[in-house]
Write a protein that holds these residues in place. Structure first.
Motif, PDB file in Angstrom:
ATOM      1  N   ALA A  18      -7.724  13.518   1.401  1.00  0.00           N
ATOM      2  CA  ALA A  18      -6.595  13.960   2.230  1.00  0.00           C
ATOM      3  C   ALA A  18      -5.469  14.389   1.299  1.00  0.00           C
ATOM      4  O   ALA A  18      -4.679  13.564   0.834  1.00  0.00           O
ATOM      5  CB  ALA A  18      -6.150  12.847   3.163  1.00  0.00           C
ATOM      6  N   SER A  19      -5.411  15.670   1.027  1.00  0.00           N
ATOM      7  CA  SER A  19      -4.459  16.198   0.058  1.00  0.00           C
ATOM      8  C   SER A  19      -3.022  15.887   0.461  1.00  0.00           C
ATOM      9  O   SER A  19      -2.614  16.122   1.596  1.00  0.00           O
ATOM     10  CB  SER A  19      -4.642  17.714  -0.064  1.00  0.00           C
ATOM     11  N   GLY A  20      -2.259  15.336  -0.484  1.00  0.00           N
ATOM     12  CA  GLY A  20      -0.840  15.102  -0.271  1.00  0.00           C
ATOM     13  C   GLY A  20      -0.477  13.717   0.217  1.00  0.00           C
ATOM     14  O   GLY A  20       0.706  13.352   0.220  1.00  0.00           O
ATOM     15  N   VAL A  21      -1.456  12.911   0.634  1.00  0.00           N
ATOM     16  CA  VAL A  21      -1.132  11.579   1.141  1.00  0.00           C
ATOM     17  C   VAL A  21      -0.731  10.654   0.000  1.00  0.00           C
ATOM     18  O   VAL A  21      -1.266  10.728  -1.102  1.00  0.00           O
ATOM     19  CB  VAL A  21      -2.323  10.979   1.923  1.00  0.00           C
ATOM     20  N   ARG A  22       0.241   9.819   0.247  1.00  0.00           N
ATOM     21  CA  ARG A  22       0.599   8.754  -0.683  1.00  0.00           C
ATOM     22  C   ARG A  22      -0.122   7.482  -0.234  1.00  0.00           C
ATOM     23  O   ARG A  22      -0.351   7.292   0.959  1.00  0.00           O
ATOM     24  CB  ARG A  22       2.108   8.516  -0.687  1.00  0.00           C
ATOM     25  N   THR A  23      -0.458   6.618  -1.172  1.00  0.00           N
ATOM     26  CA  THR A  23      -1.176   5.401  -0.813  1.00  0.00           C
ATOM     27  C   THR A  23      -0.513   4.186  -1.446  1.00  0.00           C
ATOM     28  O   THR A  23       0.145   4.283  -2.490  1.00  0.00           O
ATOM     29  CB  THR A  23      -2.651   5.459  -1.237  1.00  0.00           C
ATOM     30  N   LEU A  24      -0.703   3.045  -0.799  1.00  0.00           N
ATOM     31  CA  LEU A  24      -0.149   1.791  -1.293  1.00  0.00           C
ATOM     32  C   LEU A  24      -1.075   0.650  -0.888  1.00  0.00           C
ATOM     33  O   LEU A  24      -1.363   0.480   0.297  1.00  0.00           O
ATOM     34  CB  LEU A  24       1.243   1.558  -0.699  1.00  0.00           C
ATOM     35  N   ALA A  25      -1.533  -0.120  -1.856  1.00  0.00           N
ATOM     36  CA  ALA A  25      -2.362  -1.291  -1.581  1.00  0.00           C
ATOM     37  C   ALA A  25      -1.456  -2.482  -1.322  1.00  0.00           C
ATOM     38  O   ALA A  25      -0.670  -2.879  -2.193  1.00  0.00           O
ATOM     39  CB  ALA A  25      -3.300  -1.567  -2.750  1.00  0.00           C
ATOM     40  N   VAL A  26      -1.533  -3.036  -0.113  1.00  0.00           N
ATOM     41  CA  VAL A  26      -0.673  -4.149   0.257  1.00  0.00           C
ATOM     42  C   VAL A  26      -1.321  -4.927   1.397  1.00  0.00           C
ATOM     43  O   VAL A  26      -2.015  -4.350   2.238  1.00  0.00           O
ATOM     44  CB  VAL A  26       0.729  -3.647   0.677  1.00  0.00           C
ATOM     45  N   ASP A  27      -1.103  -6.228   1.423  1.00  0.00           N
ATOM     46  CA  ASP A  27      -1.560  -7.072   2.523  1.00  0.00           C
ATOM     47  C   ASP A  27      -0.431  -7.147   3.541  1.00  0.00           C
ATOM     48  O   ASP A  27       0.616  -7.758   3.283  1.00  0.00           O
ATOM     49  CB  ASP A  27      -1.916  -8.459   1.994  1.00  0.00           C
ATOM     50  N   ALA A  28      -0.617  -6.549   4.698  1.00  0.00           N
ATOM     51  CA  ALA A  28       0.446  -6.429   5.695  1.00  0.00           C
ATOM     52  C   ALA A  28       0.834  -7.753   6.324  1.00  0.00           C
ATOM     53  O   ALA A  28       1.830  -7.827   7.043  1.00  0.00           O
ATOM     54  CB  ALA A  28       0.019  -5.446   6.790  1.00  0.00           C
ATOM     55  N   THR A  29       0.053  -8.810   6.080  1.00  0.00           N
ATOM     56  CA  THR A  29       0.392 -10.111   6.654  1.00  0.00           C
ATOM     57  C   THR A  29       1.246 -10.960   5.717  1.00  0.00           C
ATOM     58  O   THR A  29       1.627 -12.077   6.077  1.00  0.00           O
ATOM     59  CB  THR A  29      -0.877 -10.908   7.016  1.00  0.00           C
ATOM     60  N   GLN A  30       1.560 -10.455   4.545  1.00  0.00           N
ATOM     61  CA  GLN A  30       2.415 -11.172   3.616  1.00  0.00           C
ATOM     62  C   GLN A  30       3.890 -10.945   3.964  1.00  0.00           C
ATOM     63  O   GLN A  30       4.280  -9.846   4.354  1.00  0.00           O
ATOM     64  CB  GLN A  30       2.148 -10.733   2.176  1.00  0.00           C
ATOM     65  N   GLU A  31       4.707 -11.975   3.814  1.00  0.00           N
ATOM     66  CA  GLU A  31       6.113 -11.892   4.210  1.00  0.00           C
ATOM     67  C   GLU A  31       6.844 -10.743   3.513  1.00  0.00           C
ATOM     68  O   GLU A  31       7.737 -10.119   4.090  1.00  0.00           O
ATOM     69  CB  GLU A  31       6.822 -13.215   3.881  1.00  0.00           C
ATOM     70  N   ALA A  32       6.461 -10.451   2.268  1.00  0.00           N
ATOM     71  CA  ALA A  32       7.149  -9.412   1.507  1.00  0.00           C
ATOM     72  C   ALA A  32       6.609  -8.010   1.778  1.00  0.00           C
ATOM     73  O   ALA A  32       7.130  -7.036   1.240  1.00  0.00           O
ATOM     74  CB  ALA A  32       7.036  -9.713   0.009  1.00  0.00           C
ATOM     75  N   ALA A  33       5.564  -7.899   2.608  1.00  0.00           N
ATOM     76  CA  ALA A  33       4.926  -6.595   2.821  1.00  0.00           C
ATOM     77  C   ALA A  33       5.882  -5.528   3.330  1.00  0.00           C
ATOM     78  O   ALA A  33       5.877  -4.393   2.813  1.00  0.00           O
ATOM     79  CB  ALA A  33       3.728  -6.743   3.757  1.00  0.00           C
ATOM     80  N   PRO A  34       6.725  -5.788   4.338  1.00  0.00           N
ATOM     81  CA  PRO A  34       7.633  -4.729   4.784  1.00  0.00           C
ATOM     82  C   PRO A  34       8.546  -4.219   3.677  1.00  0.00           C
ATOM     83  O   PRO A  34       8.750  -3.003   3.551  1.00  0.00           O
ATOM     84  CB  PRO A  34       8.419  -5.400   5.915  1.00  0.00           C
ATOM     85  N   ASP A  35       9.096  -5.115   2.871  1.00  0.00           N
ATOM     86  CA  ASP A  35       9.960  -4.676   1.772  1.00  0.00           C
ATOM     87  C   ASP A  35       9.188  -3.790   0.809  1.00  0.00           C
ATOM     88  O   ASP A  35       9.701  -2.765   0.336  1.00  0.00           O
ATOM     89  CB  ASP A  35      10.523  -5.887   1.015  1.00  0.00           C
TER      90      ASP A  35
END
Length: 248
Positions: free
Chosen positions: A50-67
């Motif tokens: 998918a050309s142009g997409v940015r990616t980030l590996a993160v566990d969305a259930t961790q308290e710091a995930a939104p930050d």
């Protein structure tokens, strides 16, 4: 010019299945898109395809995930599509960990990100879309544990988020979108099809043949794009083969 031109779209759970379809639709509509997910390998594959997409590996259930996510890209549109597999055993054979899997993943991620938006991490005009399920209305089969309740809770979170945003004058929209039919071709959907058909004692093909008005991941993605336009009233919506509708 696409309907999301110049906007930032963050899709949590965006590496596969419905989430990936949402990522691809947002890219076509001209958005800057960040796909966040736990699996680095799936994100790497997505970035190749998918050309142009940015990616980030993160566990969305961790308290710091939104930050972590908001530091990578401040969203105008935030989509929470992250979800665990539902159990596939009779209620009496499930452990509590199995029964509560969707509460610990789907609901917790939705809770953390809605909370962050209400605490000022999204600017006025931002839209939050939680991907729920038609099981929130039907209750789901007895072998699906807490899945249906978790998906209903996402609708409640959207409603609560909207009331708080209005009370605080934040100018945010909170919405939950429920695909009404199980979807083949996605990890969660295929697992669900196999589990339900086994429980009912029929073949997966026969189970699918009994379904009508089925939506595709692309239908869900198009519904998210429509909701991102912010013109529809309400906090709960459904999508089926017949299209997008306000939930009754």
């Amino acid at each position: 010019m696409g309907s999301l031109q110049g906007q930032n779209v963050v899709v949590v759970g965006g590496s596969r299945g419905v989430g990936r379809s949402i990522v691809e639709a947002a890219l076509r509509e001209g958005a800057t898109v960040l796909a966040a997910a736990r699996g680095a390998a799936a994100l790497k594959e997505l970035s190749w395809e998918a050309s142009g997409v940015r990616t980030l590996a993160v566990d969305a259930t961790q308290e710091a995930a939104p930050d972590t996510v908001f530091a990578a890209l401040e969203p105008d549109v935030l989509v929470i599509c992250a979800g665990a597999f539902a159990p596939s055993a009779p209620l009496q054979d499930q452990s509590w960990d199995e029964f509560s899997a969707n509460w610990e993943m789907d609901v917790k991620a939705s809770f953390l990100f809605c909370q962050a938006a209400l605490r000022g991490r999204m600017k006025s005009g931002g839209r939050v879309v939680l991907i729920s399920s038609g099981a929130a209305f039907s209750g789901g089969p007895p072998n699906s544990g807490g899945y249906s309740g978790a998906k209903r809770m996402q609708m409640v979170l959207a409603a609560h988020g909207q009331k708080e945003a209005d009370r605080l004058g934040l100018g945010l929209r909170f919405m939950a979108l429920a695909p009404m039919r199980i979807m083949a071709g996605t990890g969660v959907g295929q697992r669900g099809i196999e589990g339900v058909s086994t429980y009912l004692g029929i073949s997966p093909a026969d189970f699918l043949a009994s379904m009508t008005d089925m939506q595709t991941p692309a239908d869900v993605a198009n519904a998210v794009v429509a909701l991102a336009g912010g013109k529809l009233q309400g906090t709960a919506f459904t999508v089926s083969g017949s299209g997008l509708a306000a939930a009754a």
